[in-house]
Design a protein around this motif. Structure first.
Motif, PDB file in Angstrom:
ATOM      1  N   ARG A 168       1.345  -1.008 -16.429  1.00 40.77           N
ATOM      2  CA  ARG A 168       1.552   0.203 -15.616  1.00 40.77           C
ATOM      3  C   ARG A 168       0.434   0.454 -14.605  1.00 40.77           C
ATOM      4  O   ARG A 168       0.117   1.583 -14.282  1.00 40.77           O
ATOM      5  CB  ARG A 168       1.731   1.440 -16.517  1.00 40.77           C
ATOM      6  N   ARG A 169      -0.151  -0.623 -14.083  1.00 43.64           N
ATOM      7  CA  ARG A 169      -1.145  -0.457 -13.012  1.00 43.64           C
ATOM      8  C   ARG A 169      -0.438  -0.169 -11.695  1.00 43.64           C
ATOM      9  O   ARG A 169      -0.965   0.439 -10.788  1.00 43.64           O
ATOM     10  CB  ARG A 169      -1.962  -1.756 -12.851  1.00 43.64           C
ATOM     11  N   PHE A 170       0.811  -0.684 -11.587  1.00 43.02           N
ATOM     12  CA  PHE A 170       1.582  -0.583 -10.345  1.00 43.02           C
ATOM     13  C   PHE A 170       2.984  -0.096 -10.686  1.00 43.02           C
ATOM     14  O   PHE A 170       3.407  -0.184 -11.836  1.00 43.02           O
ATOM     15  CB  PHE A 170       1.680  -1.968  -9.685  1.00 43.02           C
ATOM     16  N   PRO A 171       3.738   0.345  -9.651  1.00 40.30           N
ATOM     17  CA  PRO A 171       5.133   0.704  -9.945  1.00 40.30           C
ATOM     18  C   PRO A 171       5.941  -0.537 -10.328  1.00 40.30           C
ATOM     19  O   PRO A 171       5.702  -1.616  -9.799  1.00 40.30           O
ATOM     20  CB  PRO A 171       5.632   1.289  -8.615  1.00 40.30           C
ATOM     21  N   SER A 172       6.859  -0.375 -11.233  1.00 41.69           N
ATOM     22  CA  SER A 172       7.786  -1.446 -11.571  1.00 41.69           C
ATOM     23  C   SER A 172       9.021  -1.328 -10.684  1.00 41.69           C
ATOM     24  O   SER A 172       9.259  -0.278 -10.080  1.00 41.69           O
ATOM     25  CB  SER A 172       8.164  -1.370 -13.051  1.00 41.69           C
ATOM     26  N   MET A 173       9.789  -2.414 -10.607  1.00 44.77           N
ATOM     27  CA  MET A 173      10.924  -2.423  -9.659  1.00 44.77           C
ATOM     28  C   MET A 173      12.226  -2.770 -10.384  1.00 44.77           C
ATOM     29  O   MET A 173      12.281  -3.702 -11.176  1.00 44.77           O
ATOM     30  CB  MET A 173      10.645  -3.442  -8.554  1.00 44.77           C
ATOM     31  N   GLU A 217       0.842  -1.199   0.000  1.00 43.89           N
ATOM     32  CA  GLU A 217       0.000   0.000   0.000  1.00 43.89           C
ATOM     33  C   GLU A 217       0.884   1.259   0.000  1.00 43.89           C
ATOM     34  O   GLU A 217       0.650   2.210  -0.727  1.00 43.89           O
ATOM     35  CB  GLU A 217      -0.880  -0.048   1.262  1.00 43.89           C
ATOM     36  N   GLN A 218       1.963   1.221   0.814  1.00 42.81           N
ATOM     37  CA  GLN A 218       2.868   2.379   0.893  1.00 42.81           C
ATOM     38  C   GLN A 218       3.612   2.614  -0.428  1.00 42.81           C
ATOM     39  O   GLN A 218       3.941   3.748  -0.764  1.00 42.81           O
ATOM     40  CB  GLN A 218       3.893   2.171   2.004  1.00 42.81           C
ATOM     41  N   LEU A 219       3.900   1.517  -1.123  1.00 42.77           N
ATOM     42  CA  LEU A 219       4.705   1.641  -2.352  1.00 42.77           C
ATOM     43  C   LEU A 219       3.886   2.044  -3.575  1.00 42.77           C
ATOM     44  O   LEU A 219       4.420   2.576  -4.547  1.00 42.77           O
ATOM     45  CB  LEU A 219       5.403   0.308  -2.663  1.00 42.77           C
ATOM     46  N   LYS A 220       2.600   1.737  -3.501  1.00 38.99           N
ATOM     47  CA  LYS A 220       1.708   1.870  -4.657  1.00 38.99           C
ATOM     48  C   LYS A 220       1.775   3.217  -5.364  1.00 38.99           C
ATOM     49  O   LYS A 220       1.683   3.304  -6.578  1.00 38.99           O
ATOM     50  CB  LYS A 220       0.268   1.678  -4.170  1.00 38.99           C
ATOM     51  N   LYS A 221       1.940   4.285  -4.589  1.00 41.60           N
ATOM     52  CA  LYS A 221       1.824   5.623  -5.181  1.00 41.60           C
ATOM     53  C   LYS A 221       3.101   6.092  -5.885  1.00 41.60           C
ATOM     54  O   LYS A 221       3.108   7.149  -6.504  1.00 41.60           O
ATOM     55  CB  LYS A 221       1.400   6.630  -4.111  1.00 41.60           C
ATOM     56  N   PHE A 222       4.178   5.308  -5.810  1.00 48.44           N
ATOM     57  CA  PHE A 222       5.439   5.757  -6.425  1.00 48.44           C
ATOM     58  C   PHE A 222       5.467   5.436  -7.918  1.00 48.44           C
ATOM     59  O   PHE A 222       4.749   4.576  -8.401  1.00 48.44           O
ATOM     60  CB  PHE A 222       6.626   5.097  -5.711  1.00 48.44           C
ATOM     61  N   ASP A 223       6.319   6.174  -8.624  1.00 50.61           N
ATOM     62  CA  ASP A 223       6.453   5.935 -10.060  1.00 50.61           C
ATOM     63  C   ASP A 223       7.326   4.721 -10.342  1.00 50.61           C
ATOM     64  O   ASP A 223       7.205   4.087 -11.394  1.00 50.61           O
ATOM     65  CB  ASP A 223       7.058   7.167 -10.749  1.00 50.61           C
ATOM     66  N   ALA A 224       8.245   4.404  -9.409  1.00 47.16           N
ATOM     67  CA  ALA A 224       9.116   3.242  -9.600  1.00 47.16           C
ATOM     68  C   ALA A 224       9.748   2.878  -8.262  1.00 47.16           C
ATOM     69  O   ALA A 224       9.759   3.693  -7.328  1.00 47.16           O
ATOM     70  CB  ALA A 224      10.207   3.559 -10.620  1.00 47.16           C
ATOM     71  N   ASP A 264       2.128  -7.520  -9.724  1.00 42.03           N
ATOM     72  CA  ASP A 264       1.993  -8.207 -11.017  1.00 42.03           C
ATOM     73  C   ASP A 264       3.078  -7.772 -12.016  1.00 42.03           C
ATOM     74  O   ASP A 264       2.798  -7.510 -13.187  1.00 42.03           O
ATOM     75  CB  ASP A 264       0.588  -7.964 -11.598  1.00 42.03           C
ATOM     76  N   GLN A 265       4.309  -7.708 -11.499  1.00 37.81           N
ATOM     77  CA  GLN A 265       5.450  -7.344 -12.363  1.00 37.81           C
ATOM     78  C   GLN A 265       5.852  -8.609 -13.128  1.00 37.81           C
ATOM     79  O   GLN A 265       6.839  -9.258 -12.827  1.00 37.81           O
ATOM     80  CB  GLN A 265       6.602  -6.831 -11.495  1.00 37.81           C
ATOM     81  N   TYR A 266       5.053  -8.955 -14.110  1.00 37.99           N
ATOM     82  CA  TYR A 266       5.201 -10.289 -14.692  1.00 37.99           C
ATOM     83  C   TYR A 266       6.327 -10.404 -15.714  1.00 37.99           C
ATOM     84  O   TYR A 266       6.698 -11.492 -16.109  1.00 37.99           O
ATOM     85  CB  TYR A 266       3.867 -10.777 -15.263  1.00 37.99           C
ATOM     86  N   ALA A 267       6.857  -9.269 -16.146  1.00 37.68           N
ATOM     87  CA  ALA A 267       7.961  -9.337 -17.106  1.00 37.68           C
ATOM     88  C   ALA A 267       9.267  -8.956 -16.419  1.00 37.68           C
ATOM     89  O   ALA A 267       9.419  -7.825 -15.951  1.00 37.68           O
ATOM     90  CB  ALA A 267       7.703  -8.408 -18.278  1.00 37.68           C
ATOM     91  N   ASN A 268      10.168  -9.895 -16.333  1.00 38.97           N
ATOM     92  CA  ASN A 268      11.487  -9.603 -15.768  1.00 38.97           C
ATOM     93  C   ASN A 268      12.470  -9.513 -16.930  1.00 38.97           C
ATOM     94  O   ASN A 268      12.660 -10.479 -17.673  1.00 38.97           O
ATOM     95  CB  ASN A 268      11.870 -10.721 -14.789  1.00 38.97           C
ATOM     96  N   VAL A 269      13.048  -8.332 -17.090  1.00 41.14           N
ATOM     97  CA  VAL A 269      13.847  -8.071 -18.284  1.00 41.14           C
ATOM     98  C   VAL A 269      15.316  -7.970 -17.898  1.00 41.14           C
ATOM     99  O   VAL A 269      15.684  -7.161 -17.045  1.00 41.14           O
ATOM    100  CB  VAL A 269      13.363  -6.767 -18.957  1.00 41.14           C
TER     101      VAL A 269
END
Ligand code: IPM
Ligand code: MG
Length: 357
Positions: free
Chosen positions: A271-276, A63-70, A99-104
């Protein structure tokens, strides 16, 4: 001014050292370019937090991380906390929860870095491994029964879903299409594993029909290790399951000269959530606190982050700066140099400001 809010989670071992170096470099890009701004918020989650609170991150962490761009992530893993606790307590809940389903995982031989393939006349090795990052062998399905008894049993079930396989396949074909060679290799083990892996092959065929410009082929994962080693120039974009790509990306890192410089991006393509974004190298406790951690992987993954944020020029400038510095032989001991983390970081910052970069 384009502004981005970045959550930093340096976590364990050398994580804090390389993430601090990455922040310095990003701040210098900000100064150099003048039209982009990064604000960082630091989260002190990880193994130390676990020792104090019994959890790797608070229950409302996502929840805390959700609002960040990355999210800019260091490394997890400590000698005195079991690896499955650190992994399933922090990194995997973020990857799976968002749901960061693509690891590049890009692989290149950076200038100044010596590859074991150097005498093979391979020229520039330039691969991107796309790792399925939400299911497969990392689904966490399975269990243990009759613990400690002779009849004890453990299962570890790999889950492949049509949705999961189709979306990663589409991501990989699209990425292959965007690269100059338009070449994709789909990796499985569909000779021995005749259910989920044959479904991968079937779905690859279906998705391929949407991308007529992409040339693609199939490889079994065991044979793939041989091809990567003996015919590296025949590969460009590669897609594989969570576990297969985990293993192949270590091989890729070694063939490029060092796992220490390899980056990775955990992407939610929708892009529903921040990527990491994180270096692959892990916490490396043996050199933590010595000031000699290699910051290049953290810089390279920062470039991936900038690409994801559509800051292409900023990203390209950072990679040009990195390549200039490695090419000049300003390297940490793990890749044969004698420079410190700080010296490499300062050299990259100088290159960022240079007028002929
Ligand atoms: C990686 C790592 C992790 C993985 C480990 C630390 C669990 O090897 O990012 O490749 O297997 O996903
Ligand atoms: Mg790995």
């Amino acid at each position: 001014m384009r502004e981005y809010s970045i959550a930093t989670i340096p976590a364990d071992g050398i994580g804090p050292e390389v993430i601090a170096a990455g922040q310095t470099v990003l701040s210098n890009l900000e100064i150099r370019l003048g039209d982009v701004k990064f604000t960082f918020k630091n989260f002190n989650w990880g193994s130390e937090y676990y020792k104090r609170h019994g959890v790797m991150m608070p229950s409302d962490g996502l929840e805390q991380l959700k609002k960040f761009d990355a999210i800019y992530f260091g490394a997890v893993g400590a000698p005195d906390v079991p690896d499955h606790v650190t992994l399933w307590g922090l990194r995997l809940p973020i990857c799976q929860g968002f749901d960061q389903y693509a690891n590049v995982r890009p692989t290149k031989i950076l200038p100044g870095i010596t590859s074991p393939l150097r005498n093979c006349g391979i020229g520039d090795l330039d691969w991107v491994i796309v790792r399925e990052n939400s299911e497969g062998e990392y689904s966490g399905h399975g269990g243990r029964a009759h613990r400690g008894l002779p009849e004890e049993v453990g299962t570890e079930v790999a889950i492949f879903t049509r949705v999961g396989v189709t979306r990663i396949m589409r991501y990989a074909f699209k990425l292959a299409q965007s690269r100059p060679r338009k070449l994709l290799t789909v990796v499985t083990k569909s000779n021995a594993q005749r259910h989920g892996m044959v479904m991968w092959d079937d779905i690859a065929c279906e998705v391929a029909a949407e991308f007529p410009e992409v040339t693609w082929d199939k490889m079994l994962v065991d044979a793939m290790t041989v091809r990567m080693t003996l015919k590296p120039q025949s590969l460009d974009t590669i897609v594989a399951t969570n576990l297969h790509a985990d293993i192949l990306s270590d091989l890729a890192g070694a063939l490029a000269g060092s796992l220490g410089v390899a980056p990775t991006a955990n992407i939610d393509p929708e892009r529903r959530f921040p990527s990491m974004f994180e270096p692959i190298h892990g916490s490396a406790f043996d050199i933590a606190g010595k000031g000699i951690a290699n910051p290049i992987a953290a810089f390279w993954t920062a470039a991936q982050m900038l690409d994801h944020l559509c800051e292409r020029e900023c990203s390209a400038r950072l990679m040009r700066a990195v390549e200039r510095v490695t090419g000049a032989g300003i390297l940490t001991p793990d890749v044969g140099g004698s420079a410190t983390t700080q010296e490499v970081t300062e050299a990259v910052c100088d290159a960022i400001h240079s007028s002929n970069l």
